[in-house]
Design a protein around this motif. Sequence first.
Motif, PDB file in Angstrom:
ATOM      1  N   THR A 116       0.656  -1.297   0.098  1.00  0.00           N
ATOM      2  CA  THR A 116      -0.007   0.049   0.103  1.00  0.00           C
ATOM      3  C   THR A 116       0.763   1.282   0.071  1.00  0.00           C
ATOM      4  O   THR A 116       0.585   2.329  -0.721  1.00  0.00           O
ATOM      5  N   GLY A 117       2.017   1.159   0.532  1.00  0.00           N
ATOM      6  CA  GLY A 117       2.606   2.498   0.831  1.00  0.00           C
ATOM      7  C   GLY A 117       2.066   3.155   1.666  1.00  0.00           C
ATOM      8  O   GLY A 117       1.045   2.768   2.448  1.00  0.00           O
ATOM      9  N   PHE A 118       2.502   4.477   1.971  1.00  0.00           N
ATOM     10  CA  PHE A 118       2.192   5.487   3.132  1.00  0.00           C
ATOM     11  C   PHE A 118       2.211   6.826   2.595  1.00  0.00           C
ATOM     12  O   PHE A 118       3.042   7.196   1.636  1.00  0.00           O
ATOM     13  N   ASP A 119       1.366   7.664   3.150  1.00  0.00           N
ATOM     14  CA  ASP A 119       1.613   9.220   3.032  1.00  0.00           C
ATOM     15  C   ASP A 119       2.402   9.756   3.925  1.00  0.00           C
ATOM     16  O   ASP A 119       2.300   9.525   5.342  1.00  0.00           O
ATOM     17  N   HIS A 168       5.356  13.936  -4.626  1.00  0.00           N
ATOM     18  CA  HIS A 168       6.203  12.782  -5.187  1.00  0.00           C
ATOM     19  C   HIS A 168       5.956  11.590  -4.498  1.00  0.00           C
ATOM     20  O   HIS A 168       5.880  11.373  -3.356  1.00  0.00           O
ATOM     21  N   VAL A 169       6.204  10.436  -5.428  1.00  0.00           N
ATOM     22  CA  VAL A 169       6.200   8.959  -4.902  1.00  0.00           C
ATOM     23  C   VAL A 169       7.727   8.675  -4.889  1.00  0.00           C
ATOM     24  O   VAL A 169       8.265   8.570  -5.718  1.00  0.00           O
ATOM     25  N   ILE A 170       8.271   8.449  -3.501  1.00  0.00           N
ATOM     26  CA  ILE A 170       9.581   7.940  -3.494  1.00  0.00           C
ATOM     27  C   ILE A 170       9.638   6.572  -2.952  1.00  0.00           C
ATOM     28  O   ILE A 170       8.833   6.217  -1.902  1.00  0.00           O
ATOM     29  N   GLU A 171      10.439   5.836  -3.766  1.00  0.00           N
ATOM     30  CA  GLU A 171      10.464   4.281  -3.214  1.00  0.00           C
ATOM     31  C   GLU A 171      11.849   4.060  -2.725  1.00  0.00           C
ATOM     32  O   GLU A 171      12.799   4.511  -3.152  1.00  0.00           O
ATOM     33  N   GLU A 172      11.778   3.423  -1.641  1.00  0.00           N
ATOM     34  CA  GLU A 172      13.329   2.778  -1.081  1.00  0.00           C
ATOM     35  C   GLU A 172      12.952   1.468  -0.317  1.00  0.00           C
ATOM     36  O   GLU A 172      12.336   1.360   0.304  1.00  0.00           O
ATOM     37  N   VAL A 175       9.646   0.172  -0.152  1.00  0.00           N
ATOM     38  CA  VAL A 175       8.439   0.678   0.386  1.00  0.00           C
ATOM     39  C   VAL A 175       8.179   2.114  -0.351  1.00  0.00           C
ATOM     40  O   VAL A 175       9.182   3.011  -0.473  1.00  0.00           O
ATOM     41  N   LYS A 176       7.008   2.339  -0.794  1.00  0.00           N
ATOM     42  CA  LYS A 176       6.462   3.593  -1.384  1.00  0.00           C
ATOM     43  C   LYS A 176       6.105   4.736  -0.412  1.00  0.00           C
ATOM     44  O   LYS A 176       5.263   4.469   0.421  1.00  0.00           O
ATOM     45  N   MET A 177       6.860   6.026  -0.313  1.00  0.00           N
ATOM     46  CA  MET A 177       5.957   7.096   0.203  1.00  0.00           C
ATOM     47  C   MET A 177       5.831   8.028  -0.657  1.00  0.00           C
ATOM     48  O   MET A 177       6.285   8.506  -1.813  1.00  0.00           O
ATOM     49  N   LYS A 178       4.436   8.522  -0.480  1.00  0.00           N
ATOM     50  CA  LYS A 178       3.874   9.610  -1.148  1.00  0.00           C
ATOM     51  C   LYS A 178       4.241  10.736  -0.384  1.00  0.00           C
ATOM     52  O   LYS A 178       3.442  11.116   0.696  1.00  0.00           O
ATOM     53  N   THR A 180       4.386  14.596   0.312  1.00  0.00           N
ATOM     54  CA  THR A 180       3.970  15.963  -0.121  1.00  0.00           C
ATOM     55  C   THR A 180       4.502  17.196   0.675  1.00  0.00           C
ATOM     56  O   THR A 180       4.713  16.964   2.019  1.00  0.00           O
TER      57      THR A 180
ATOM     58  N   ASN B  21      13.730   5.836  -5.481  1.00  0.00           N
ATOM     59  CA  ASN B  21      13.050   5.658  -6.771  1.00  0.00           C
ATOM     60  C   ASN B  21      12.025   6.851  -6.682  1.00  0.00           C
ATOM     61  O   ASN B  21      10.896   6.738  -5.784  1.00  0.00           O
ATOM     62  N   GLY B  23       9.356   9.694  -8.080  1.00  0.00           N
ATOM     63  CA  GLY B  23       8.471  10.128  -9.261  1.00  0.00           C
ATOM     64  C   GLY B  23       7.136  10.813  -8.789  1.00  0.00           C
ATOM     65  O   GLY B  23       7.047  10.721  -7.678  1.00  0.00           O
ATOM     66  N   PRO B  25       3.304  11.073  -8.664  1.00  0.00           N
ATOM     67  CA  PRO B  25       2.187  10.021  -8.306  1.00  0.00           C
ATOM     68  C   PRO B  25       1.599   9.833  -9.709  1.00  0.00           C
ATOM     69  O   PRO B  25       1.183  10.550 -10.526  1.00  0.00           O
ATOM     70  N   PHE B  31      -0.993   4.916  -5.242  1.00  0.00           N
ATOM     71  CA  PHE B  31      -1.394   6.214  -4.643  1.00  0.00           C
ATOM     72  C   PHE B  31      -2.345   6.975  -6.082  1.00  0.00           C
ATOM     73  O   PHE B  31      -1.701   7.470  -7.030  1.00  0.00           O
TER      74      PHE B  31
END
Lengths: 405, 405
Positions: A116-119, A168-172, A175-178, A180, B21, B23, B25, B31
Motif C-alpha cells: 500500500t505504501g504510505f503518505d 512525489h512518490v519516493i520508493e526505497e 517501500v513507497k512513500m507519497k 507532499t 525511486n 517520481g 504519483p 497512490f
Amino acid sequence: MSDVVPPEVRPKPAVPAKPPNVGAPSPSSPFPPQGLGIGGGGVSAPPPSAIPVPIGSHALSHGVGHGGGHAGGHPAAHSVGHGHGGSHSSTGGSALLGYIGIDTIIEQMRKKTMKTGFDFNIMVVGHSGLGKSTLVNTLFKSQVSRKSAGWARDEKIPKTVEIKTVSHVIEEGGVKMKLTVVDTPGFGDQINNDNCWEPISKYINEQFEKFLKEEVNITRKKRIPDTRVHCCLYFIPPTGHCLRQLDTEFMRRLSHSVNIIPVIAKADTMTMEERLEFKQRVKKELETNGIEFYPQKEFDDDMEDKSDNDKIREVMPFAVVGSDKEHQVNSKRVLGRKTPWGIIEVENPNHCEFAQLRDFLIRSHLQDLKEVTHNIHYETYRAKRLNENGGLHPISSNDTQESNL
Amino acid sequence: MSDVVPPEVRPKPAVPAKPPNVGAPSPSSPFPPQGLGIGGGGVSAPPPSAIPVPIGSHALSHGVGHGGGHAGGHPAAHSVGHGHGGSHSSTGGSALLGYIGIDTIIEQMRKKTMKTGFDFNIMVVGHSGLGKSTLVNTLFKSQVSRKSAGWARDEKIPKTVEIKTVSHVIEEGGVKMKLTVVDTPGFGDQINNDNCWEPISKYINEQFEKFLKEEVNITRKKRIPDTRVHCCLYFIPPTGHCLRQLDTEFMRRLSHSVNIIPVIAKADTMTMEERLEFKQRVKKELETNGIEFYPQKEFDDDMEDKSDNDKIREVMPFAVVGSDKEHQVNSKRVLGRKTPWGIIEVENPNHCEFAQLRDFLIRSHLQDLKEVTHNIHYETYRAKRLNENGGLHPISSNDTQESNL
C-alpha cells in the motif's frame, strides 16, 4: 482480576525454546481489562479469568493452580501460578511444539505496507531565503521541493502568504512513500506580517475537515487519502539574537494543531560558539513562552519513550545546513557547501545537526509523527467540530458542501 | 498527468546502491492522483507535476527532460525521462548519499506493534463433540478454550445457543496478542435447530455496534478495543455424506458479516480416500449453494493475492485433527492422538491438514482477517446502520443507550 499473575512476573519456562507467554489480560498489560461480557437474553460471557497452560505438558498439575469449575458463567477461578511440565525437557524436538507464529504478524504487516505504501506530508514555514527548499531536498535526497518542481527560481515573493503543495512518490527498499511538501511562500516577508499564520492554520484545518468528511461518509474509501500535515518544520533565522515575536506567535498558535519541529536555519553563518549560545537562548525563550514543540512531553507513551525523547528535546532545535550539491572529501562524495575556507559537510555531525534532524524525523519518528497527528491533533479538531455541531457528525453528501471554518 | 513516467518503468540507475525511486504519483502507482489543490482565497496548489531528480548528480541534463518553468501554478512540466549522472560511479562512498531511510517505517511500525500488541477474536461454531475446544488449543498451543478455562468438562449442553467468551494474552517473540475465543455451545444440539444462528449473528452485530459507538464518540479512545469477530471456524461433521441444511444455512446467512473458514472436523475418522471424496463433495456443495467463505475472491487485492488465495481456496475446507497431548515419535515429541494402530500426528501434513490451516490462519492471513473484518464486514454494518438512521451517526453519550438491533 487482581489474583491473576500478569505475564511479566510469571517464571520463565526452561523449555521450550520459543515459549508462548500466555496469561489472562491483567491491568499491567497493554490490554486493559474490558467488559467482554455482553448482556441480553440467553447470552452470557464471563470475564476472562483463568490462566491457560501450554498444551503438550505431561505434568499439568506442576505449579498450576486450577480454578474450580463453574457452570453458570460466574468467574470463580483462582489461578495463582503457572508452571510447565519438565517432562519433555530432554527431547530435542519439543521446542517446536511451542511455536504458534504470533510474531509473524510483523511480517504480515510489512507485506501490507510494501503493497500500500504510505503518505507523509511535511510543511515548511519561514521567511524567504532561509533554505527551506534546499533542506527538504537534502532530507529526501531528491528535488522534491516546490522550487525544484518547475517553479522558476526568480519567482516573485507573493504579497500574501500562499500555500503551494507538490507531491512525489519516493520508493526505497520496496517501500513507497507519497511525500507532499507544503510550502508557504510569503510568510514573514511582508512589511506587516499581522495574522500571516492564518492561511497556514486554515490549510491545516481544511485537511482535517477533508479527512473528517471522508471518515463520516456512509460509504467510505478503504483507505482515506491523508493530506493532513504530519510535521511542520519551522525555520528560525540564525540572527544570533533572540526569537522574533513572529516566531513565538506562529509556534504558539499552531502548536496545538500540528507537530512543530523548530530548526535553526543556515547554521553555517554562525561559529560553533555562536551557535551554541544562540541555541541556548532559543531553547530558553521557547520554554518561557510555553511553546510546545514535537515531540511533546505529554504524549510520551512510556518511560522508554520519555527517555528517548528527552535526549532529542535536549538537543532541539537542531542547527542545520542543507545542500543539494556534492563535493569530493577524502575520496568520498558528500553533500556540502564549498567555500574558500573549507567544505561544510551537511551530514557530518561535527559540522551541523542535519544528520540528527534527518534520523529523528525520518528514521525514528516518522510513524509517530503520523500517529500524533491522527490521535491528538486530528482528534482535537474532530471533537471541536462535533461539539459545535451539537454532537452530530457533519455528514456530507457526495457533492460536498464547503466547511465554514 | 499522462505524460509522467510511472516509477515502475523508469530505467533503474546503475548507481547508487540504494537508489531512491522518485517520481510524481501516477495512475499505476498505489497512490491514485488526488486533487491536492485546495480552493479558497489566496491559496493555490498546483497538482503534482514534475519528476524530481536525485540531488548530488553532476550530470543533471543526462537523460532528464526538464519541464518549462511555470509561475502561475499551472502545471506545464513535460518530464519524460529520468537519468542519473554517472560521474560518481567511480567513488566508493557515493552509494550512501542516496539513502533516505523511508524503509525504516517498517521497523518503526514493528516497534509500535511490539508495544501495543493486537487483538484477535476467533469464533468456533459446530455441534458438540466435534473437537472445537481441542482445535483452538492446538492452534494456539495452550489451553485457551472455554473448556480449559475453568468450565467443567461435564457441563450440560445448554438448551439454547449460548455465547461464551474467554480471553488470554499470549506473547511470542515479544509480540502480545490478546486472543478471545468465542464459543457457541448449544449450536446444532437441539431437536429443533430453527434460527440457531440468530444468537450468533446477534453477537457479531453487537460487537460491530460497540465499535461503531466508540468510533462516533466525540471523545474517542486512542485505540478502540476490538471485540469484533475476525474469524469464524465452522466445523463440518465428518459424515462422509453431504452438508446438512444447517451447515449451508448458517454459512450462507453469516458469510456477509464474518470471515467464515469451514473445516472438516475430526478428519481421522475417515480414510484418505473417504476424506478426499467427502472434501470434493463439500466443495461442490458450497459452490452450488453460493456460499462465500474466507478468503473471498472479490476481496483479492491484486494478482499476487489472487494467485496465493487461489491455492488456499483449492485445498479448502481443511480436513483437520486437533490434539493437546504429546507423544514420542522418532525421538521427537509431537502433538497427536495415539491409537493401537498408530499415532495420528496433527502437525504432519501426510496425516491431516491442520498445519496448513494453522499456517494460513495465523502465519499468513491473520492481519488480513482483521483488515477484511474492518474494511468489509464492519463497513457494511456501519453503512446499513447509518442509512437506517437517515445518514446521521448514532452518537452516544457516556451512559450508552442500548442499540435496538
